[in-house]
Design an enzyme around this catalytic site. Structure first.
Site, PDB file in Angstrom:
ATOM      1  N   GLU A   1       3.347  -3.618  -5.340  1.00  0.00           N
ATOM      2  CA  GLU A   1       2.563  -4.681  -4.703  1.00  0.00           C
ATOM      3  C   GLU A   1       1.253  -4.835  -5.469  1.00  0.00           C
ATOM      4  O   GLU A   1       0.560  -3.853  -5.712  1.00  0.00           O
ATOM      5  CB  GLU A   1       2.264  -4.320  -3.242  1.00  0.00           C
ATOM      6  CG  GLU A   1       3.499  -4.353  -2.362  1.00  0.00           C
ATOM      7  CD  GLU A   1       3.210  -3.929  -0.915  1.00  0.00           C
ATOM      8  OE1 GLU A   1       3.604  -4.666  -0.009  1.00  0.00           O
ATOM      9  OE2 GLU A   1       2.589  -2.868  -0.698  1.00  0.00           O
TER      10      GLU A   1
ATOM     11  N   SER B   1      -2.178   3.089  -0.358  1.00  0.00           N
ATOM     12  CA  SER B   1      -1.198   2.383   0.467  1.00  0.00           C
ATOM     13  C   SER B   1      -1.811   2.040   1.818  1.00  0.00           C
ATOM     14  O   SER B   1      -1.208   1.321   2.593  1.00  0.00           O
ATOM     15  CB  SER B   1       0.057   3.232   0.651  1.00  0.00           C
ATOM     16  OG  SER B   1      -0.284   4.458   1.229  1.00  0.00           O
TER      17      SER B   1
ATOM     18  N   ASN C   1       4.842  -2.453   4.167  1.00  0.00           N
ATOM     19  CA  ASN C   1       4.674  -1.615   5.354  1.00  0.00           C
ATOM     20  C   ASN C   1       4.415  -2.432   6.616  1.00  0.00           C
ATOM     21  O   ASN C   1       4.793  -2.037   7.713  1.00  0.00           O
ATOM     22  CB  ASN C   1       3.574  -0.576   5.124  1.00  0.00           C
ATOM     23  CG  ASN C   1       4.071   0.507   4.168  1.00  0.00           C
ATOM     24  OD1 ASN C   1       5.276   0.777   4.100  1.00  0.00           O
ATOM     25  ND2 ASN C   1       3.171   1.102   3.410  1.00  0.00           N
TER      26      ASN C   1
ATOM     27  N   HIS D   1       0.079  -1.137  -5.824  1.00  0.00           N
ATOM     28  CA  HIS D   1       0.718  -0.162  -4.934  1.00  0.00           C
ATOM     29  C   HIS D   1       2.154   0.123  -5.364  1.00  0.00           C
ATOM     30  O   HIS D   1       3.047  -0.696  -5.162  1.00  0.00           O
ATOM     31  CB  HIS D   1       0.664  -0.691  -3.492  1.00  0.00           C
ATOM     32  CG  HIS D   1       1.325   0.206  -2.504  1.00  0.00           C
ATOM     33  ND1 HIS D   1       2.048  -0.254  -1.431  1.00  0.00           N
ATOM     34  CD2 HIS D   1       1.379   1.555  -2.433  1.00  0.00           C
ATOM     35  CE1 HIS D   1       2.518   0.764  -0.748  1.00  0.00           C
ATOM     36  NE2 HIS D   1       2.138   1.879  -1.334  1.00  0.00           N
TER      37      HIS D   1
END
Ligand code: COA
Length: 651
Positions: free
Chosen positions: A155, A122, A194, A143
């Site tokens: 992802e 990540s 994120n 991810h």
């Protein structure tokens, strides 16, 4: 390598991500090997999978017995044994680049040449991880979110050398395990979710550091006014204040003083018993709607979030649609940041950023070039008819909560697409259905089929999280149900799973309802101190009579599809295996039926229902007279006499 070539999967790591990924892959039917470095780690990961599968079975969330899923999982500590036959390797080892380099250089040796090498990192660049191999074109980011069993999003990240083929196969694989992939087309730090989520906690922490806001007020406002599942400080306590601190340090970003102070005091959140809240006596953050404050300047947070999204779009890292999907599924956002930006007005967002930039001079407020460009082009959002998304007429409109497909035979499929909230009906969703039904060319449609995305629900009702945003003078929940009821073509609800509250009302507004035996029906509104608000009291009593309608509405509990069928609430309750076939047969009949006669039948039945019988019969005979003169009637009669299928054209 294409998806068809992926027969066997290896997952490296048996920790919380590794074992979760193994479980999801095995549930989807792939044989999988889970490998970790120590026997105890592998055993503990395997036990976690066993426990989790039992839970899923108890809740009826898997189609097989846990033992059958476990049969597809092998475990080992031997890397070679794990990966030799694997067509896809998903690495979920600790986040240390050296360690990942060791793993990937071994993979280069041990896997066959075509195997896809995916990393669940990540925080590390895929390009850097791929450096350890001679074939970086087959390395890709995959991810997953924690816990993989619950979280729908993955992802799929391109490293610098990842080929289209590798990324596309990874994308298709994610779909094949019933997860939703989004492409992250450039290897940017934090990827999409994120990156865009960053300012949620960061800006709130700056505001508190500057004495502009209070922790409780910030959290309550973001939850109760803005619809987020958790406030920024509660979220930070949950993930660990030190985690956000480290991320900022690594990215070279300034750390808000309040974060620094918490880290210095070793008050890191839940894990230390104290963070922004205290957790000694339970779960701490007990803020309530009354803690929300009109003073709290939430636009500071949302403007930065929208700005990050715009930056990613401008840099061609992701599309607005992918970003919105990512934040909805990966971070539980009530709606995507691009959609929200379009609602707020991108000019308003830009102005906010500019004024913050003027005031503080900090880079984090620098408006993205893409955002500026949109505003300069007049693409300021929904009010302007265009922004990140298009809001024009019919075909030009981008829907964000529904999917529509108009087939050549005239079947219009409308999928309620908010699976992360069990397809709960939000104001946007209502608005989009009304818009679609109002703008689609009726002549091209012969039947409308509503269904829910995901495998859990048709719809679990009105979106409870959006209630706080309702203005009682603005809300007209009846509109969408009326639009469905009055749509001049037959409508069918295809129900698989929960069909509750407003979702139930949507199904009742349809003409026909077919459901799987796994479905459940109810009006839980009473448990919220409410009553059905989308026609549920009226349509139910007409359909079921007093006693049954009142039972559903007063008791607020759920009834099975079998009971719903015996009550006459639905047309059929069918076993899941036969579901598509039975719905298909309903659709076929309606789609090939005479459009004018079906329209008249719908109208006469609906209008006549609330009249006395003589008025109803009058409506019927008028319609009958008109139909006698249609070409379709002639066609129907000729086809009967010529012993062939009629071809109705709606004339
Ligand atoms: N509005 C908003 N979100 C909803 C929702 C609704 N009506 N129904 C479900 N969700 C969300 C849940 O909050 C949850 O989100 P999370 O994962 O971010 O926590 C997600 O959908 C999955 O639901 P969950 O409750 O975890 O599933 P479950 O299997 O434990 O329970 C239900 C399923 C349908 C029984 C339960 O979700 C429920 O009671 N929902 C509310 C139904 C209702 O009252 N509808 C009428 C509104 S007027």
């Amino acid at each position: 390598m294409t998806l068809e070539d992926v027969d066997r999967v290896a997952v490296l790591g048996a920790g919380s991500m590794g074992h979760g990924i193994t479980e999801v892959v095995a549930i989807a039917g792939y044989p999988a090997t889970m490998r970790d470095v120590e026997t105890e780690l592998v055993e503990s990961g395997y036990e976690d999978i066993e426990w989790s599968l039992e839970k899923l079975a108890e809740k009826d969330r898997i189609d097989e017995a846990p033992a059958d899923v476990l049969d597809r999982i092998e475990t080992t500590t031997d890397l070679k044994a794990a990966v030799t036959d694997a067509d896809l390797v998903i690495e979920a080892a600790p986040e240390e680049l050296d360690l990942k380099h060791d793993v990937f250089s071994d993979l280069e040796e041990l896997t066959h040449d075509e195997a896809i090498l995916a990393s669940n990192t990540s925080s590390l660049p895929i390009t850097d991880i791929a450096e350890a191999t001679d074939s970086p074109e087959r390395v890709v980011g995959m991810h997953f979110f924690n816990p993989p069993v619950k979280m729908d999003l993955v992802e799929v990240i391109y490293g610098e050398h990842t080929t289209e083929e590798t990324a596309e196969t990874a994308h298709a694989f994610v779909e094949s395990i019933d997860r939703t992939p989004i492409y992250v087309r450039k290897d940017v730090r934090g990827f999409v979710v994120n990156t865009v989520l960053g300012p949620f906690g960061d800006e709130a922490a700056w505001m508190v550091s500057e004495g502009e806001a209070d922790v409780r007020e910030a959290d309550a406002t973001m939850v109760h006014e803005r619809g987020y599942p958790m406030g920024p400080f509660e979220l930070s306590d949950m993930t660990g204040i030190d985690v956000g601190y480290q991320v900022r340090r690594e990215a070279g970003q300034p750390v808000p003083p309040v974060v620094e102070a918490k880290v210095d005091a070793d008050e890191l959140g839940r894990k230390t018993g104290v963070g922004y809240y205290e957790y000694d006596d339970g779960d701490g953050a007990d803020y309530a709607p009354e803690d929300a404050s009109a003073e709290f300047d939430w636009l500071r947070i949302e403007a930065r979030i929208v700005n990050e999204a715009a930056d990613l779009i401008g840099d061609e890292v992701a599309t607005a649609e992918a970003i919105d999907t990512g934040l909805r599924l990966g971070a539980g956002f009530p709606e995507g940041p691009c959609r929200r930006g379009d609602k707020i007005g991108l000019d308003v967002v830009l102005e906010k950023l500019e004024s913050l930039h003027d005031e503080y001079g900090e880079a984090r407020y620098e408006p993205s070039a893409h955002l500026r460009g949109l505003v300069e082009d007049g693409r300021t959002g929904e009010d302007a008819g265009t922004g990140f998304f298009e809001y024009g007429e019919a075909d030009e409109r981008d829907y964000t909560t529904i999917n529509r497909t108009l087939h050549d035979d005239g079947l219009l499929e409308i999928q309620l697409d908010r699976p992360e909230r069990l397809n709960a009906i939000s104001p946007d969703l209502m608005d989009e259905v009304v818009h679609l039904l109002g703008t689609v060319d009726h002549d091209e449609v012969r039947c409308v089929l509503f269904e829910g995305a995901g495998d859990r629900a048709f719809s679990a009702g009105a979106d409870i999280t959006s209630f706080s945003g309702y203005d009682p003078h603005e809300v007209e929940p009846g509109e969408v149900y009326r639009a469905i009821e009055e749509f001049p073509r037959p409508t069918i609800a295809k129900i698989d799973g929960f069909c509750l509250g407003g979702g139930h009302e949507l199904a009742l507004a349809c003409d026909l309802r077919v459901a799987t035996t796994d479905s459940e029906f109810g009006f839980p509104e009473i448990n919220l101190g409410l009553i059905p608000g989308g026609g549920g009291t009226q349509r139910t009593v007409r359909m079921l009579g007093d006693a049954r309608a009142k039972e559903l509405i007063y008791r607020g509990n759920r009834i099975s599809a079998e009971r719903a069928e015996s009550w006459g609430l639905i047309n059929r309750a069918v076993e899941p295996e036969e579901f598509d076939e039975v719905v298909g047969a309903f659709v076929d009949d309606v789609v090939s039926g005479p459009p004018i006669a079906l329209r008249k039948a719908k109208r006469v039945i609906n209008r006549g229902r609330d009249q006395d019988i003589s008025a109803g019969l009058e409506l019927e005979s008028q319609a009958f007279g008109i139909l006698l003169e249609t070409d379709d009637m002639m066609e129907g009669a000729s086809a009967f006499m010529e012993d062939r299928d009629p071809e109705f054209e709606g004339r």
